[in-house]
Design a protein around this motif. Sequence first.
Motif, mmCIF file in Angstrom:
data_model
loop_
_atom_site.group_PDB
_atom_site.id
_atom_site.type_symbol
_atom_site.label_atom_id
_atom_site.label_comp_id
_atom_site.label_asym_id
_atom_site.label_seq_id
_atom_site.Cartn_x
_atom_site.Cartn_y
_atom_site.Cartn_z
ATOM 1 N N VAL A 133 0.825 -1.123 -0.039
ATOM 2 C CA VAL A 133 -0.028 -0.077 0.128
ATOM 3 C C VAL A 133 0.930 1.232 -0.003
ATOM 4 O O VAL A 133 1.801 1.177 0.622
ATOM 5 C CB VAL A 133 -1.088 -0.163 1.169
ATOM 6 C CG1 VAL A 133 -0.138 0.179 2.422
ATOM 7 C CG2 VAL A 133 -2.070 1.056 1.252
ATOM 8 N N SER A 134 0.499 2.248 -0.727
ATOM 9 C CA SER A 134 1.370 3.450 -0.716
ATOM 10 C C SER A 134 0.238 4.712 -0.447
ATOM 11 O O SER A 134 -0.814 4.660 -0.835
ATOM 12 C CB SER A 134 2.006 3.748 -2.216
ATOM 13 O OG SER A 134 1.013 3.507 -3.214
ATOM 14 N N LEU A 135 0.929 5.992 -0.186
ATOM 15 C CA LEU A 135 0.076 7.272 0.175
ATOM 16 C C LEU A 135 0.005 7.904 -1.163
ATOM 17 O O LEU A 135 1.122 7.918 -1.880
ATOM 18 C CB LEU A 135 1.031 7.885 1.080
ATOM 19 C CG LEU A 135 0.281 9.199 1.362
ATOM 20 C CD1 LEU A 135 -1.003 8.990 2.114
ATOM 21 C CD2 LEU A 135 0.995 10.111 2.269
ATOM 22 N N VAL A 136 -1.335 8.198 -1.624
ATOM 23 C CA VAL A 136 -1.416 8.935 -2.728
ATOM 24 C C VAL A 136 -1.556 10.414 -2.670
ATOM 25 O O VAL A 136 -0.920 11.164 -2.798
ATOM 26 C CB VAL A 136 -2.817 8.380 -3.516
ATOM 27 C CG1 VAL A 136 -2.909 9.200 -4.582
ATOM 28 C CG2 VAL A 136 -2.528 7.094 -3.673
ATOM 29 N N ASP A 137 -2.156 10.760 -1.548
ATOM 30 C CA ASP A 137 -2.444 12.232 -0.870
ATOM 31 C C ASP A 137 -3.253 12.181 0.351
ATOM 32 O O ASP A 137 -3.604 11.205 1.011
ATOM 33 C CB ASP A 137 -3.658 12.781 -2.050
ATOM 34 C CG ASP A 137 -3.485 14.420 -2.166
ATOM 35 O OD1 ASP A 137 -2.640 14.899 -1.524
ATOM 36 O OD2 ASP A 137 -4.151 14.946 -3.113
ATOM 37 N N ILE A 138 -2.952 13.383 0.869
ATOM 38 C CA ILE A 138 -3.794 13.787 2.185
ATOM 39 C C ILE A 138 -4.762 14.586 1.762
ATOM 40 O O ILE A 138 -4.453 15.975 1.253
ATOM 41 C CB ILE A 138 -2.840 14.123 3.267
ATOM 42 C CG1 ILE A 138 -1.750 13.064 3.710
ATOM 43 C CG2 ILE A 138 -3.435 14.580 4.539
ATOM 44 C CD1 ILE A 138 -0.877 13.534 4.398
#
Length: 194
Positions: A133-138
Amino acid sequence: MSAIIITDAAHDYLAELLAKQNGTDIGIRIFITQPGTPSAETCIAYCRPAERNPDDTALALKSFTAWIDSVSEPFLEDAVVDYASDRMGGQLTIKAPNAKVPMIGEDSPLTERINYYLQTEINPGLAGHGGQVSLVDIVEEGIAVLRFGGGCQGCGMVDMTLKDGVEKTLLERIPDLKGVRDATDHSNRENAYY
């Protein structure tokens, strides 16, 4: 000035290797892959002028320049590069006691803290299923938008993994995070883990 120590033996060994390279003004670059995580690896590579990063720190040595990767530099604190001769010729060693130590705190940006826990706690657990899993945006003042990949994409259990695993862990570790949302298209079930 970087806090990395390159012993005389290591300097002489590296200078000898560099002298055999074609071209001029070739130095070395010292960096860490995945710094601050259990998977951190300290690396030394040849560094030609075109491969230098403007953010790197130049460490001028007697015979060449060592370029210290700016992202890796805090993790190279107290690192020692040495060369020890043995019956087989010798071995270059790099001891970097802080390579795997997280360099995050409560005042670190939210993205850095989320990425740190994804890499150190969440992804190692998902790797057994071929997922990550990876961070796309906040968004919306503290909602992390995540993308699942590998075996997680298209998996029927992804909602449970997101809520009971990923979101629960991140909210426990990062109190100012408000929630987690999935940005992945789970209609593609080609490599899904069941």
